[in-house]
Design a protein around this motif. Sequence first.
Motif, PDB file in Angstrom:
ATOM      1  N   SER A   2       0.843  -1.189   0.000  1.00  0.00           N
ATOM      2  CA  SER A   2       0.000   0.000   0.000  1.00  0.00           C
ATOM      3  C   SER A   2       0.880   1.242   0.000  1.00  0.00           C
ATOM      4  O   SER A   2       2.107   1.160   0.116  1.00  0.00           O
ATOM      5  CB  SER A   2      -0.895   0.019   1.239  1.00  0.00           C
ATOM      6  OG  SER A   2      -0.155   0.422   2.362  1.00  0.00           O
ATOM      7  N   ALA A   3       0.231   2.389  -0.119  1.00  0.00           N
ATOM      8  CA  ALA A   3       0.977   3.642  -0.193  1.00  0.00           C
ATOM      9  C   ALA A   3       1.834   3.889   1.033  1.00  0.00           C
ATOM     10  O   ALA A   3       2.854   4.574   0.966  1.00  0.00           O
ATOM     11  CB  ALA A   3      -0.010   4.792  -0.381  1.00  0.00           C
ATOM     12  N   ALA A   4       1.440   3.317   2.163  1.00  0.00           N
ATOM     13  CA  ALA A   4       2.150   3.606   3.408  1.00  0.00           C
ATOM     14  C   ALA A   4       3.355   2.704   3.629  1.00  0.00           C
ATOM     15  O   ALA A   4       4.267   3.050   4.372  1.00  0.00           O
ATOM     16  CB  ALA A   4       1.188   3.468   4.588  1.00  0.00           C
ATOM     17  N   ASP A   5       3.361   1.561   2.971  1.00  0.00           N
ATOM     18  CA  ASP A   5       4.352   0.558   3.333  1.00  0.00           C
ATOM     19  C   ASP A   5       5.787   0.948   3.026  1.00  0.00           C
ATOM     20  O   ASP A   5       6.720   0.444   3.641  1.00  0.00           O
ATOM     21  CB  ASP A   5       4.052  -0.760   2.607  1.00  0.00           C
ATOM     22  CG  ASP A   5       2.808  -1.415   3.173  1.00  0.00           C
ATOM     23  OD1 ASP A   5       2.096  -0.737   3.931  1.00  0.00           O
ATOM     24  OD2 ASP A   5       2.565  -2.576   2.852  1.00  0.00           O
ATOM     25  N   TYR A   8       8.038   1.866   5.871  1.00  0.00           N
ATOM     26  CA  TYR A   8       8.447   0.901   6.890  1.00  0.00           C
ATOM     27  C   TYR A   8       9.307  -0.217   6.288  1.00  0.00           C
ATOM     28  O   TYR A   8       8.987  -1.392   6.395  1.00  0.00           O
ATOM     29  CB  TYR A   8       7.205   0.340   7.589  1.00  0.00           C
ATOM     30  CG  TYR A   8       6.405   1.432   8.238  1.00  0.00           C
ATOM     31  CD1 TYR A   8       6.868   2.054   9.398  1.00  0.00           C
ATOM     32  CD2 TYR A   8       5.216   1.879   7.670  1.00  0.00           C
ATOM     33  CE1 TYR A   8       6.162   3.092   9.978  1.00  0.00           C
ATOM     34  CE2 TYR A   8       4.505   2.915   8.256  1.00  0.00           C
ATOM     35  CZ  TYR A   8       4.978   3.517   9.401  1.00  0.00           C
ATOM     36  OH  TYR A   8       4.290   4.544   9.977  1.00  0.00           O
ATOM     37  N   LYS A  13      13.278   0.188   9.988  1.00  0.00           N
ATOM     38  CA  LYS A  13      13.034  -0.687  11.148  1.00  0.00           C
ATOM     39  C   LYS A  13      14.326  -0.954  11.916  1.00  0.00           C
ATOM     40  O   LYS A  13      14.345  -0.956  13.143  1.00  0.00           O
ATOM     41  CB  LYS A  13      12.421  -2.012  10.680  1.00  0.00           C
ATOM     42  CG  LYS A  13      10.961  -1.902  10.269  1.00  0.00           C
ATOM     43  CD  LYS A  13      10.453  -3.276   9.849  1.00  0.00           C
ATOM     44  CE  LYS A  13       8.996  -3.208   9.421  1.00  0.00           C
ATOM     45  NZ  LYS A  13       8.510  -4.503   8.937  1.00  0.00           N
ATOM     46  N   CYS A  64       7.046   7.583  17.464  1.00  0.00           N
ATOM     47  CA  CYS A  64       6.786   6.581  16.436  1.00  0.00           C
ATOM     48  C   CYS A  64       8.103   6.047  15.870  1.00  0.00           C
ATOM     49  O   CYS A  64       9.201   6.468  16.251  1.00  0.00           O
ATOM     50  CB  CYS A  64       5.934   7.186  15.331  1.00  0.00           C
ATOM     51  SG  CYS A  64       6.770   8.484  14.418  1.00  0.00           S
ATOM     52  N   HIS A 121       3.069  14.706   5.897  1.00  0.00           N
ATOM     53  CA  HIS A 121       2.523  14.729   7.262  1.00  0.00           C
ATOM     54  C   HIS A 121       3.424  14.010   8.256  1.00  0.00           C
ATOM     55  O   HIS A 121       3.185  14.095   9.457  1.00  0.00           O
ATOM     56  CB  HIS A 121       1.112  14.122   7.272  1.00  0.00           C
ATOM     57  CG  HIS A 121       1.071  12.696   6.800  1.00  0.00           C
ATOM     58  ND1 HIS A 121       1.234  12.341   5.484  1.00  0.00           N
ATOM     59  CD2 HIS A 121       0.908  11.533   7.477  1.00  0.00           C
ATOM     60  CE1 HIS A 121       1.169  11.025   5.366  1.00  0.00           C
ATOM     61  NE2 HIS A 121       0.974  10.516   6.552  1.00  0.00           N
ATOM     62  N   ARG A 122       4.447  13.315   7.768  1.00  0.00           N
ATOM     63  CA  ARG A 122       5.359  12.633   8.685  1.00  0.00           C
ATOM     64  C   ARG A 122       6.724  13.311   8.771  1.00  0.00           C
ATOM     65  O   ARG A 122       7.603  12.829   9.499  1.00  0.00           O
ATOM     66  CB  ARG A 122       5.546  11.161   8.272  1.00  0.00           C
ATOM     67  CG  ARG A 122       4.270  10.352   8.199  1.00  0.00           C
ATOM     68  CD  ARG A 122       3.504  10.310   9.533  1.00  0.00           C
ATOM     69  NE  ARG A 122       4.242   9.660  10.603  1.00  0.00           N
ATOM     70  CZ  ARG A 122       4.292   8.337  10.804  1.00  0.00           C
ATOM     71  NH1 ARG A 122       3.633   7.530   9.982  1.00  0.00           N
ATOM     72  NH2 ARG A 122       4.964   7.821  11.822  1.00  0.00           N
TER      73      ARG A 122
ATOM     74  N   ASP B 344       2.325   4.976  13.546  1.00  0.00           N
ATOM     75  CA  ASP B 344       2.710   4.014  12.518  1.00  0.00           C
ATOM     76  C   ASP B 344       1.524   3.113  12.171  1.00  0.00           C
ATOM     77  O   ASP B 344       1.319   2.762  11.010  1.00  0.00           O
ATOM     78  CB  ASP B 344       3.910   3.187  13.002  1.00  0.00           C
ATOM     79  CG  ASP B 344       5.142   4.063  13.256  1.00  0.00           C
ATOM     80  OD1 ASP B 344       5.374   4.976  12.446  1.00  0.00           O
ATOM     81  OD2 ASP B 344       5.827   3.840  14.259  1.00  0.00           O
ATOM     82  N   GLU B 347      -0.777   5.085  10.000  1.00  0.00           N
ATOM     83  CA  GLU B 347      -0.205   5.278   8.666  1.00  0.00           C
ATOM     84  C   GLU B 347      -0.474   4.041   7.795  1.00  0.00           C
ATOM     85  O   GLU B 347      -0.941   4.156   6.660  1.00  0.00           O
ATOM     86  CB  GLU B 347       1.310   5.509   8.786  1.00  0.00           C
ATOM     87  CG  GLU B 347       2.007   5.785   7.479  1.00  0.00           C
ATOM     88  CD  GLU B 347       1.869   7.236   7.024  1.00  0.00           C
ATOM     89  OE1 GLU B 347       2.072   8.124   7.850  1.00  0.00           O
ATOM     90  OE2 GLU B 347       1.529   7.452   5.851  1.00  0.00           O
ATOM     91  N   VAL B 348      -0.188   2.873   8.364  1.00  0.00           N
ATOM     92  CA  VAL B 348      -0.377   1.645   7.582  1.00  0.00           C
ATOM     93  C   VAL B 348      -1.864   1.382   7.349  1.00  0.00           C
ATOM     94  O   VAL B 348      -2.284   1.059   6.236  1.00  0.00           O
ATOM     95  CB  VAL B 348       0.284   0.442   8.300  1.00  0.00           C
ATOM     96  CG1 VAL B 348       0.012  -0.841   7.526  1.00  0.00           C
ATOM     97  CG2 VAL B 348       1.782   0.669   8.444  1.00  0.00           C
ATOM     98  N   GLY B 351      -3.215   3.617   4.763  1.00  0.00           N
ATOM     99  CA  GLY B 351      -2.835   3.159   3.429  1.00  0.00           C
ATOM    100  C   GLY B 351      -3.741   2.048   2.924  1.00  0.00           C
ATOM    101  O   GLY B 351      -3.877   1.837   1.721  1.00  0.00           O
ATOM    102  N   GLU B 352      -4.361   1.358   3.853  1.00  0.00           N
ATOM    103  CA  GLU B 352      -5.310   0.294   3.496  1.00  0.00           C
ATOM    104  C   GLU B 352      -6.740   0.834   3.393  1.00  0.00           C
ATOM    105  O   GLU B 352      -7.696   0.052   3.253  1.00  0.00           O
ATOM    106  CB  GLU B 352      -5.264  -0.813   4.561  1.00  0.00           C
ATOM    107  CG  GLU B 352      -3.914  -1.496   4.682  1.00  0.00           C
ATOM    108  CD  GLU B 352      -3.539  -2.285   3.433  1.00  0.00           C
ATOM    109  OE1 GLU B 352      -4.377  -3.048   2.955  1.00  0.00           O
ATOM    110  OE2 GLU B 352      -2.412  -2.097   2.922  1.00  0.00           O
ATOM    111  N   ARG B 398      -2.743  -6.842   8.083  1.00  0.00           N
ATOM    112  CA  ARG B 398      -1.636  -6.316   7.284  1.00  0.00           C
ATOM    113  C   ARG B 398      -0.720  -5.435   8.136  1.00  0.00           C
ATOM    114  O   ARG B 398       0.504  -5.509   8.040  1.00  0.00           O
ATOM    115  CB  ARG B 398      -2.195  -5.509   6.112  1.00  0.00           C
ATOM    116  CG  ARG B 398      -1.139  -4.795   5.320  1.00  0.00           C
ATOM    117  CD  ARG B 398      -1.393  -4.848   3.825  1.00  0.00           C
ATOM    118  NE  ARG B 398      -0.283  -4.295   3.092  1.00  0.00           N
ATOM    119  CZ  ARG B 398       0.836  -4.955   2.822  1.00  0.00           C
ATOM    120  NH1 ARG B 398       0.984  -6.189   3.218  1.00  0.00           N
ATOM    121  NH2 ARG B 398       1.809  -4.378   2.155  1.00  0.00           N
ATOM    122  N   VAL B 402       3.294  -5.648   8.629  1.00  0.00           N
ATOM    123  CA  VAL B 402       4.220  -4.570   8.236  1.00  0.00           C
ATOM    124  C   VAL B 402       5.030  -4.083   9.438  1.00  0.00           C
ATOM    125  O   VAL B 402       6.231  -3.817   9.337  1.00  0.00           O
ATOM    126  CB  VAL B 402       3.441  -3.397   7.600  1.00  0.00           C
ATOM    127  CG1 VAL B 402       4.353  -2.187   7.375  1.00  0.00           C
ATOM    128  CG2 VAL B 402       2.808  -3.828   6.293  1.00  0.00           C
TER     129      VAL B 402
END
Lengths: 144, 404
Positions: A2-5, A8, A13, A64, A121-122, B344, B347-348, B351-352, B398, B402
């Motif tokens: 997805s757009a957010a992945d 991460y 990490k 975060c 935004h982050r 976090d 955010e994930v 995105g979903e 998910r 992640v």
Amino acid sequence: MSAADDIYDAAIKDLAARARNMGRIEDADCSHDADNFLCGDRVTVEVALNGDAIENIGGKVRGCMLVQAAAAVIHGAAPGKDRAVLTDGIAQARALLSDGTPATGDWEGLNAFTPVQGHKHRHDCVLLPFEAVEACLADTDGTD
Amino acid sequence: MNSFRNLFPAIASGRARTYLDNAAMTQIAKPVTDRMAEFEADGRSNVKRGIYPLATRANDAFEAARASVAAFMGAKDKDEVIFTSGATAAINLVAHAYGAGLKSGDEIMVGEGEHHANIVPWQMLCERKGLELVVLPVDGDGHLQIEKMVDLISDRTRLIAVTHGSNVTGAVTDVRIITSMARKRGIPVLIDGAQRAGHGPVDVASIGCDFYVLSGHKMFGPTGIGALWARSELLQDLPPFLGGGEMITRVSFDGTEFAPPPHRFEAGTPPVTQAIGLGAAADWLRGLEWAEITTAERELTQSLLDVLNQHKRIAVWDPMGVAAGKVPRLPILSFTVEGAHPHDICEVMGGEGVALRGGHHCAQPLMSAFGVDATTRASLALYNDETDIEAFDKAITRMLKVLS
């Protein structure tokens, strides 16, 4: 994915996990709490100086994964360097996030945050530890 | 599919997708936007002053909206309702107007689990007037420990301000016990109904409170509008908070005579269109079958809990005994995930396509009481249905992968 992945990934990490290595510095020359008032995250930065050199940098991170990872980059890059390196790091972090300028030299580790550039935004999350360091060092200006 | 979804364009079109951030802001209902658009297109004029037909109609619409909000709140008189910019402004209004009559050493009691909007105005009042802020604690599940009120109330207690429902845990306060205890001692009670208002009409008469506040944007209405209801006997004696036009009967350089309530507390041109929108939201909500909606919200809350409880890394800050179906609760719940920060997670999940809120939820004292910095919150509204739970379930799985 997805757009957010993309934020991460393994590099972020890994950096975030390293933030746990930051210890507290009891005899720090300066200490500063920086808060993200939108979410309540807080970074406490403590810096021990030896003249203009950064002897050690530590503190506490309540935030975060991006906040933790940014704190780890600073903790990895700054000790043993002149304090001016931190000013350079802050500038490189801002440049990377604002226009994607790759970080160089002592701050190459910042390039792990390249995927964050598209998540405006982050940006504050990445910059929070840098702003804490900036304010911390400002407290020592003219005193050493 | 939930039949309400078609009344919310952002939900029906899929732009809002799985919208579970209703405790922050609900989507706006079409009957609301229709009435606001109609006023802007065909009825726009300032209120309270003009005598030409358009102005008269605008004023009638504005006062009709006041009556609608009064009916939604169970008020006996529409003039007990004051339009404000929201619940926060309403609380600040009370803090200034009611607080003006308080003296050094007087005490204000607030709940430990309050939103900052029901803490900070009282702290500021205490600072201005030399008052004491007394905190009624919550227990480990987020419920106010009402039994401790007896020991915390003193002969200096001048106001008790508590939420009707927590914006973090969904715990519903047994406000009638509080008002009953307070009334015996002659202490006014303010209820923050910001979260409660989106889940059906309230009845200030049966609650027995003295002040009740709500916000339009949390009850399918527009932003920038809210209301304060106050008992008329109290309102009559309160001084104004803000000064300006429309809140006076006569002004000279020798002094000013203030208008009676509610106008005394509505200085300047009010947000007319927004007030009309709030009235439309109140009318629409009053016409719904709340027994059915409450049952549906409760079942969906249980479904959310079931999803979360499947995963060992997740802890739900669900007030024990407030789990869905046991006692009254709002369809709001907070959770934490081992090894993952709420931002976090959001955010994930975002995105979903799942809209959640992460952070302290403007309730930092409650976070401190729980021993956490932040939580992730899911909050439901009447347009949510099982498709949202399914999307939430997939996104949670998910997210755990992640952020492993």
